[in-house]
Design an enzyme around this catalytic site. Structure first.
Site, PDB file in Angstrom:
ATOM      1  N   CYS A 132       4.844  59.018  -1.345  1.00 36.42           N
ATOM      2  CA  CYS A 132       3.879  58.475  -2.306  1.00 36.42           C
ATOM      3  C   CYS A 132       4.601  58.118  -3.604  1.00 36.42           C
ATOM      4  O   CYS A 132       5.495  58.838  -4.045  1.00 36.42           O
ATOM      5  CB  CYS A 132       2.775  59.490  -2.594  1.00 36.42           C
ATOM      6  SG  CYS A 132       1.827  59.961  -1.128  1.00 36.42           S
ATOM      7  N   HIS A 280      34.882  53.084  12.011  1.00 37.76           N
ATOM      8  CA  HIS A 280      33.448  53.042  12.282  1.00 37.76           C
ATOM      9  C   HIS A 280      32.746  54.203  11.588  1.00 37.76           C
ATOM     10  O   HIS A 280      33.349  55.236  11.315  1.00 37.76           O
ATOM     11  CB  HIS A 280      33.190  53.091  13.794  1.00 37.76           C
ATOM     12  CG  HIS A 280      31.793  52.710  14.168  1.00 37.76           C
ATOM     13  ND1 HIS A 280      30.772  53.633  14.241  1.00 37.76           N
ATOM     14  CD2 HIS A 280      31.242  51.509  14.474  1.00 37.76           C
ATOM     15  CE1 HIS A 280      29.655  53.010  14.579  1.00 37.76           C
ATOM     16  NE2 HIS A 280      29.904  51.728  14.718  1.00 37.76           N
ATOM     17  N   LEU A 511      18.497  51.584  16.956  1.00 38.64           N
ATOM     18  CA  LEU A 511      17.744  50.839  17.964  1.00 38.64           C
ATOM     19  C   LEU A 511      18.118  51.260  19.386  1.00 38.64           C
ATOM     20  O   LEU A 511      17.446  50.906  20.345  1.00 38.64           O
ATOM     21  CB  LEU A 511      17.975  49.333  17.780  1.00 38.64           C
ATOM     22  CG  LEU A 511      16.944  48.378  18.373  1.00 38.64           C
ATOM     23  CD1 LEU A 511      15.537  48.715  17.914  1.00 38.64           C
ATOM     24  CD2 LEU A 511      17.277  46.944  18.001  1.00 38.64           C
TER      25      LEU A 511
END
Length: 718
Positions: A132, A280, A511
């Site tokens: 919020c 990476h 993903l």
């Protein structure tokens, strides 16, 4: 163990939601709520198997903050027989009867005035509602009559009014009724408030999620369930230091402050021999800690996702680096070698960190006979386009491109790549691979788009509509036999624990994660409490949320669940510490949570006197294996064993030996592909073309004419 909830047949979905809820952590103790001057303590007795309304004596509404229903209605709330859907319908009707935004705002402020005062003692960190814009507190109790009561407060009258509305609907509801209400049910209360509409929408949603989280815990406590697991390990960052909770977090944290001598040794050899380093995000925390510190002294060090690694190598070569060391799996060093050659830097040496194969379960899946069969089926169905994940070998890309026109993608651009392909070639069939989870998640995402309006779809891609999305779905295929062993770990057990303990936290998911974790993060994303995408997307999301909290300059506790490889933490911590350091007086706490299988947890000491200090990190002493991670890849930690083959010692050994005139480290060289494709072309040349197609798409937002011609030419030869 299942919660003892008996629900009507129409509530089967809720029953399954609550059917296997883990027990809360020992750290979460039952809170005794204050009612005016009297302290009311409920004993923990098993609930009746049905939360039917048990008539009880009337409460003194003036003595309790849990009394909104009594104040907001003309009759006693304990006597009401209104159902939650009817209460919500009545509230929506009131709201929609007001057509002017200013009137709706006044309506919300009116409800704020009805909210009983919340005791200051209840305005605790554990009662804060995350997500919020304003500070919002929520507390709850489960009465002996089996009904839920809520109280709330906010330093914003608008947020306070929203809390009041929700309490009006859910006060004195049964736990089942609270859990049945969905965020979508509040959609009609979203429109027409003055200013900051998106953030206001999120207040409705996030308060509801917090209500449901507290309801789950209170039901479990009432049933007398003994907590069976600890919270996930985490790192808690403030402007003044870092605290590691749990053995896995301890192992991550101890490398955040590397020895200066190791950093100096690496920097000196990199400068002396003009060596660039591309690594990476999933690197071992030890080497990442040293690299992050070394970046301040040598600019040619890059820690990124796989897409950026090759680009960074080219930049380093242009700046004069004579060698590039690659800290990643083998397909990454292959790509770096090939892209450097394409850019004219054939003389720049490229080195891996091992003379053994540094594999990847996804790359291996794309090299299997099953994937070749998948592509052969695609070649028989023109016009077809193969969208291959960048995390595959150059050989896979080359062989695939000769069978089916191919473009590479990343987890951050795959959705736009597919949508653009269908926009340019409406009759196309797309074949995605090799990651099965990502493929399933993409399909699910497009299925969700069929529930959107044309305007909402156009915001995602301007050349698509509801009809086009429905049309493309039957022509979108994905390989179903390839997974990343790291993201595979975010399965049912981890998801259930996240739902129970962290449903109100910020959720991040790569993903590549399984569908359950994907759905959880997508739900959070709708209320701006989550992100699904690439490692860079995750990093950017965390950075944005922390920056917003720093700008608000109030005390807050942000909690992020890291739904990807744990090696990301080094980069995340670096970003967070930089933001917190910009505001030395900040009271902000940022917690990064590592989802870990229960089989791999090690109990840590709760005695602060037994903790040790590394830099400004407080590390609890771990009984038993204090020096270990406390978990393993087999136990469910999100840690890639292949990436961990890239050690700091290997990096230093390779750097010190360069230019390696004696060829001692010949097995570490990223060799050029001298083999040929079935059509007699060099693998390096053919394998780079799908990557170049992707680069064109990223730069121009459309597929290159050459690729479109290749796809349509296959159709004309049919």
């Amino acid at each position: 163990m299942a919660l003892a909830l008996s629900v009507a047949p129409t509530s089967s979905s809720l029953s399954s939601l609550l059917s296997r809820t883990p027990n809360p952590s020992p750290n979460f103790r039952t809170t005794h709520l204050n009612f005016g001057s009297q302290r009311r303590i409920y004993t923990i007795n098993p609930l009746l198997r049905s939360f039917k309304c048990l008539q009880s004596s009337s409460r003194d509404v003036n003595a309790s903050p849990f009394s909104i229903s009594a104040i907001a209605s003309s009759s006693s709330s304990s006597q009401t027989t209104e159902l939650v859907p009817y209460k919500l319908q009545r509230l929506v009707k009131e709201f929609k009867s007001l057509t002017e935004p200013i009137d709706r705002l006044k309506w919300v402020l009116h409800y704020a005035s009805l909210l009983p005062q919340m005791p200051e003692s209840s305005k605790t960190e554990s009662n804060r509602v995350m997500g919020c814009t304003a500070r919002v507190w929520l507390d709850a109790e489960l009465g002996q009559d089996g009904k839920m009561r809520f109280c709330a407060d906010s330093d914003s009258d608008v947020s306070k009014g929203m809390c009041s509305c929700l309490i009006q609907v859910l006060d004195e509801a049964s736990p089942v009724e609270v859990m049945e209400l969905k965020t979508e049910d509040l959609a009609e209360l979203n429109v027409g408030l003055l200013g900051g509409e998106r953030s206001r929408v999120n207040t409705w949603y996030n308060v509801l999620v917090s209500m449901q989280k507290k309801t789950r815990r209170l039901v479990a406590e009432r049933e007398g369930k003994v907590p069976s697991f600890e919270p996930f390990p985490s790192l808690v960052l403030t402007a003044h230091g870092i605290e590691a909770k749990g053995s896995f977090a301890q192992a991550q944290a101890k490398y955040l402050f590397p020895e200066e001598s190791r950093v100096e040794e690496l920097v000196n050899v990199l400068k002396e021999k003009k060596i660039g380093v591309v690594a990476h995000f999933y690197m071992d925390p030890e080497v990442q800690g040293v690299l992050t510190a070394a970046q301040k002294h040598w600019p040619h060090i890059s820690i990124s996702d796989s897409l950026v690694m090759a680009d960074s190598a080219v930049t380093m070569a242009k700046a004069g680096c004579q060698f590039i060391t690659v800290l990643g799996v083998d397909f990454m060093s292959e790509n770096v070698r090939a892209i450097l050659d394409q850019a004219g830097f054939e003389k720049v040496g490229v080195y891996r960190m091992s003379d053994e194969t540094i594999g990847c379960s996804l790359a291996d899946a794309a090299s299997a006979p099953a994937y070749l069969n998948y592509l052969e089926a695609a070649s028989r169905s023109p016009p077809s386009l193969h969208v291959v994940y960048i995390n595959t070998s150059l050989e896979t890309k080359a062989f695939a491109h000769e069978l089916v026109p191919t473009i590479t993608c990343t987890s951050s651009n795959v959705v736009q790549t597919i949508l653009q392909a269908f926009a340019q070639m409406p009759e196309l069939t797309v074949w995605y691979g090799p990651d099965s989870y990502m493929g399933a998640n993409i399909v699910k995402l497009f299925q969700q788009m069929t529930l959107m309006t044309n305007e909402e779809i156009a915001n995602i891609h301007p050349k698509h509509s509801l009809d086009s999305i429905k049309s493309l779905l039957p022509r979108l295929h994905y390989f179903q036999e390839g997974t990343c062993i790291v993201h595979h770990l975010f399965g049912h057990e981890v998801v259930e624990r996240i739902k129970y303990m962290y449903c109100d936290a910020f959720l991040t998911a790569h993903l590549e994660v399984p569908g359950e974790m994907f759905s959880l993060a997508m739900e959070a994303k709708k209320r701006e409490m989550g992100v699904v995408g690439s490692t860079q997307n995750i990093l950017d999301f965390i950075k944005q949320k922390v920056q917003e909290a720093v700008d608000r300059n109030v005390d807050d506790h942000l909690q992020f669940v890291l739904g990807t490889e744990s090696g990301m933490v080094t980069s995340i911590v670096a970003v967070i510490r930089s933001l917190l350091g910009s505001s030395a007086n900040s009271k902000l706490k940022v917690e990064v949570v590592f989802p870990v299988s229960s089989d791999s947890m090690t109990k840590t000491s709760s005695d602060s006197s037994n903790s040790i200090k590394v830099g400004d990190v407080a590390l609890p002493v771990v009984p038993g294996v204090a020096g270990g991670e406390g978990c393993s890849i087999h136990g469910g930690c999100a840690s890639c064993p292949y990436m961990k083959m890239n050690s700091l010692s290997s990096l230093l050994k390779v750097c010190h030996k360069l230019p390696d005139l004696e060829n001692v480290y010949g097995g570490f060289i990223a060799e050029r592909f001298k083999r040929q494709t079935p059509q007699g072309k060099l693998i390096a040349d053919v394998g780079c073309e799908p990557i170049l197609h992707m680069r064109h798409f990223q730069a121009n937002k459309e597929l290159p004419d050459k690729l479109v011609h290749q796809v349509l030419s296959c159709e004309s030869k049919r």
